[in-house]
Write an enzyme that holds these catalytic residues in place. Structure first.
Site: not given
Ligand code: ADP
Ligand code: MG
Ligand code: MG
Length: 982
Positions: A63, A133, A142, A144, A379, A495, A601, A657, A853, A855-858, A921, A941
């Protein structure tokens, strides 16, 4: 300058703020400036609107910097000054004491204000009133506090009445001030004031505040002051300077008020993004001085549809807060053209000036005091998705923005809205429950509590929503037929969430307002009982659940979007591929602009109902020859799958894969087998008993039963037919054998068990079949003139020895296929990187591969040693709450741990093979913040769900643009959030 604040969020508003910050970073900062104008103490805390650095939102708040900027470009702003956020930080550092010298500095600026306005603060003859203010670096609407009309007391109010020749107005202002001051500075519960006002109105028999006469207002003011004494034991401070100090402290305190803290938590506003509030002291201007006065809010463009036209609302004879409070219904701004044509014209001009200056759609507050127009705030406007895209395109063609800036101002969340069905905003539906929004889009349908039922009803064409505590891989058939998925447990990467996002279906997870009861036959939504067949609506973008069918609106794709994507594609350097297992997915991926498939897969192809029996045959085979027989049946099917997908993706890479999951996933569960065996045994027993009945009847002495003998014999002969066609003994034996095999393959920890390449090594014929299917498919396509570009990828690798074996198979089969089809094949060979050992051996692995590649989950599971489901269901929420972990690492890539591992892997991998391509991936590929990191890592990629491809194309372009904004010193700065080595 803080880099994290600059880069942490992808919210478009924050982006704009960040841009401003980055400019500021290169120009002089307010704090630096203050060094040469040291006043009281060592830091300058107060800046007049004429002297502040409007680019420095961190210091002056949003502000404050808006008021400073507007003042300096010559717009009509009431005189005033800003107390910096630095003062607020010091206030807290000194356990809530104003920094030394602050009030003296404020006094000096107030004197200047008196000179400029030719009025006196506390002077009853010609009083100066101000508003005090709040305003932090990021807008927290709103959250503060603000106090208006400060400077009034029992004598000044009379003076104001005389000066304005309007005593009623003066007392109304006093009444408002006492109310705000009491509530905010003294902490009196506002209900006391409301009660007094209500009682007065009742006694006087009037409906509106505006109908209360002066004398009664005076009485009310006195009653308010009594409330102060009674409730907080404090006299109302008649000294305006005292009032000012108390108000400043109150505004500082509101930074750590509950509302503000909750808001920052919800919107993940870190101290690096906004730390403390500034305080703006602004000369009061009055929109409530009669019918030549007004107050309102305007937008430089329509924030709903993006049209380039003034938009807004106003009230004649009112103060600013009345518009928001909804006491009277405001009028559309177009009407101001008739009521106050001259001021309307002025606003039209201001609209252009604001946009030319801020290069962004503005949301501003204005007040007209006896015909004279003032702006009180500006703003960046918050817009919906449609407006954000339309204005981006328009502002580029109007040369207000470059394409780059236009891209940066579109938030990924906006695109998400556009690509999915949305709840009709005009429906005004009230949610019954709230969960975690996991996959955007809105859908309604009949509640079903199990996957089989979802499949059955779905096939019949009914719209169903699958509602479960949580889902498992074996529920997948239910997902296909459901319009949406709702679970009472699990997080954003459970899942249900992952699968639903992959399918682009609306999904809400972790909805604790829901209790599944009665063995999954009914549920309580809060306290409302829901049974199967009841209709609900879920909104996967917000997590809201509604009863009944709420209308939704279709996703809109216009030519505007293709322009935006063209710009994004021109700028981004990160490739965007899709994870697609079926021809349908591949088609969708292509439609959404994927530049290939980064993960196909193959297990999905094994899971379909026509193949599962053959797959089971293969698994249960006792010898290699038997297994080969089953594989021979699978080969043409798999080949056909690959052929279709490779053809759809003609000319683009398709990463296939090899089989990854442990084999037991294709077998029935132990419980279901046990149940089945038990039932078969029941049938067998039943049959035996029936046979006995007939004998018993025959020997029975009761003649009346004799006549039933033929009937009973009939039944028995029919039953023996069952026995003949389905020799129960054999059936039972077969089931028991399967049970035995299932027990053998069962693993204590399947995630770390016999899966991935370990399967391939133990059963080479499986991987060989898959490789052959892929190569045959490619050869046939090449001969048909289709440019097939397969890449073979091996999962769960830990050593190059594994890769060497698979590679040898690949080369042998390649030779055979090339000779057989008379073609030359170009097959890329690569590995997934999803074990920590693979990372550590990256140099070696790279020598035998063309690509990695991640496999960032595992890899995340392996790095944390967390099993994802257990973590999300048991302790991650607590970890997040306690701030032990800020994010869910399965949702937002953990940069300092997993990211660091990735960086090391890439560096070592490139040393082993300078031409190595590196992609990712995992689920993280669809997460905007993580994508920004992948850009910084220099990946080739990312590969995400087809539905996320458009968003990731935009995010990748934004990440590239932001990266270009930074200097190399900034990139190497330890504060740079993507600097994994800091
Ligand atoms: P918020 O951040 O909640 O919008 P503001 O500080 O903008 O709070 O103030 C609340 C209302 O009071 C707004 O409508 C604003 O325009 C009005 N207001 C603030 N300062 C003044 C002033 N000096 N003169 C007239 N109206 C004011
Ligand atoms: Mg405001
Ligand atoms: Mg994996």
């Amino acid at each position: 300058m803080n880099l994290e604040g600059k880069l942490a969020s992808v919210d478009s508003d924050a982006l704009r703020d960040k841009e401003a910050n980055s400019q500021r970073g290169r120009a002089t900062t307010g704090t630096e400036r203050s060094n040469d104008s040291k006043t009281m103490g060592n830091v300058k805390f107060v800046f007049d609107f004429e002297e502040g650095d409007g680019k420095n939102k961190q210091l002056l708040g949003g502000k404050g910097s808006g008021l400073v900027e507007m003042t300096q470009i010559g717009l009509p702003i009431p005189f005033g000054c800003v107390i910096t956020t630095e003062a607020c930080r010091q206030y807290y550092a000194k356990s809530k004491k104003l920094p030394d010298g602050l009030m003296a500095e404020v006094t000096k600026h107030m004197k200047r204000l008196e000179n400029k306005t030719k009025k006196g603060f506390g002077n009853a003859e010609n009083p100066l009133l101000v508003s005090v203010r709040s305003g932090a670096a990021l807008s927290m609407p709103g959250m503060m506090d603000t106090i208006l009309n400060l400077g009034l007391n029992d004598s000044v109010v009379e003076g104001l009445g005389k000066a304005t020749k309007n005593r009623r107005f003066a007392y109304d202002a006093y009444r408002r001030f006492l109310q705000l001051f009491g509530k905010i500075a003294l902490g009196v519960d506002e209900s006391h004031f409301d009660n007094i006002l209500e009682t007065a109105k009742k006694q006087l028999g009037v409906e509106f505040d505006t109908d209360i006469e002066t004398d009664n207002l005076l009485k009310i003011c006195n009653e308010f002051k009594e409330v102060f004494k009674k409730e907080v034991g404090q006299e109302f401070p008649q000294d305006p300077w005292k009032q000012l100090q108390m108000a400043i402290e109150a505004v500082f305190r509101s930074w750590r008020g509950k509302r503000a803290i909750d808001y920052r938590r919800e919107f993940k506003i870190t101290p690096k993004m906004a730390d403390g509030t500034a305080v703006n002291i602004v000369t009061m201007v009055f929109g409530n001085m009669g019918n030549d006065s007004a107050t309102g809010v305007g937008f430089t463009r329509d924030p709903g549809i993006g049209e380039n036209a003034l938009f807004g609302e106003y009230l004649i004879n009112a103060q600013g807060e009345d518009v928001v409070a909804g006491i009277r219904t405001p009028k559309p701004i177009a009407q101001l053209k008739k009521e106050m044509p001259q001021q309307y014209e002025e606003i039209e001009v201001i609209r252009q000036v604001l946009e030319q200056h801020f290069r962004e759609v503005q949301d501003f507050e204005f007040t007209i005091e006896r015909g004279k127009l003032y702006l009180l705030q500006t703003r960046n406007a918050k817009m919906n998705a449609t407006a954000s895209i339309k204005t981006s395109l328009d502002m580029v063609s109007e040369k207000l923005l470059t394409k780059e800036k236009a891209l940066l101002r579109i938030s990924p969340g906006h695109l998400e809205q556009i690509f999915h069905h949305q709840i009709d905003p005009t429906a005004h539906a009230e949610p019954v429950a709230e969960g975690i929004p996991a996959s955007p889009g809105a859908a309604h349908g009949k509640v079903v509590f199990d996957a089989d039922e979802a499949e059955r009803r779905g096939r019949l064409g009914e719209a169903v929503i699958l509602v479960r505590e949580e889902t498992k891989p074996e529920d997948i058939h239910g997902f296909f037929q459901a319009r949406g998925i709702l679970t009472s447990r699990g997080g954003k990467t459970s899942h249900a969430a992952v699968v639903a996002r992959g399918m682009g279906k609306p999904c809400v997870v972790g909805c604790r307002d829901i209790q599944i009861q009665n063995n999954g036959k009914s549920a309580l939504f809060k306290d409302q009982k829901i049974v199967a067949g009841d209709v609900i609506t879920i909104d996967g973008a917000t997590g809201s659940i509604y009863l009944g069918a709420v209308t939704t609106v279709d996703p809109q794709f216009g030519p505007e979007l293709s322009t935006i994507f063209r710009w994004a594609d021109d700028i981004r350097t990160l490739g965007v591929r899709a994870n697609a297992d079926t021809p349908e997915d591949a088609t969708r991926a292509k439609k959404f602009g994927a530049e290939g498939i980064g993960l196909c897969r193959t297990e999905r192809m094994f899971n379909s109902t026509d193949r599962l029996p053959i797959v089971r045959e293969m698994i249960l085979a006792d010898s290699a020859t038997e297994r080969q027989k089953a594989l021979d049946k699978l080969l043409p099917m798999q080949k056909n799958d690959f052929k279709q997908i490779l053809k759809i993706m003609e000319g683009l890479p398709v990463t296939i894969r090899l089989l990854d999951p442990p084999l037991h996933e294709f077998l029935p569960s132990i419980e279901s087998l046990l149940q089945e065996i038990e039932r078969l045994k029941d049938v067998q027993q039943g049959l035996q008993q029936m046979e006995m009945i007939s004998d018993s009847v025959k020997v029975s002495l009761e003649p009346s039963l004799q006549k039933y003998i033929p009937k009973v014999e009939n039944v028995i002969s029919e039953l023996s037919e069952i026995k003949k066609d389905h020799p129960l003994d054999e059936l039972i034996k077969k089931k028991e054998e399967i049970l035995q095999k299932v027990r053998e393959t069962a693993e204590v920890n399947p995630m770390l068990g016999h899966r991935g390449v370990r399967l391939g090594i133990k059963y080479p014929e499986i991987y060989r079949m898959q490789i052959r299917a892929c190569l045959e498919a490619s050869a046939e396509l090449l001969n048909e003139g289709v440019d097939a570009r397969p890449e073979i990828m091996v999962p769960q690798v830990v050593t190059s020895q594994e890769l060497k074996r698979v590679r040898r198979w690949l080369e042998d089969i390649k030779q055979e296929v090339e000779i057989k089809h008379g073609v030359q094949l170009h097959i890329q060979f690569g590995t997934m990187i999803e074990t920590v050992r693979a990372c550590m051996r990256a140099g070696r692995l790279a020598q035998v591969t063309d690509f990695f590649s991640f496999g960032t989950n595992d890899l995340t599971q392996a790095t944390f040693s967390f099993s994802r489901e257990d973590a999300e269901n048991k302790f991650l929420p607590l970890y997040n709450e306690l701030k032990i972990l800020i994010d869910n690492p399965f949702e937002v890539l953990d940069i300092k741990g997993v990211g660091r591992l990735m960086k090391i892997t890439i560096d070592w991998g490139k040393k082993g093979n300078s031409k190595l391509k590196v992609g990712i991936c995992g689920e993280h590929a669809g997460n905007p913040r993580s994508v920004e990191f992948f850009q910084a890592l220099g990946l080739t990629y990312v590969s995400c769900s087809p539905y996320r491809v458009p968003i990731v194309r935009l995010v990748a372009a934004q990440a590239r643009l932001r990266e270009m904004m930074l200097t190399s010193a900034e990139l190497n700065n330890p504060d740079y959030p993507f600097n994994v080595f800091s």
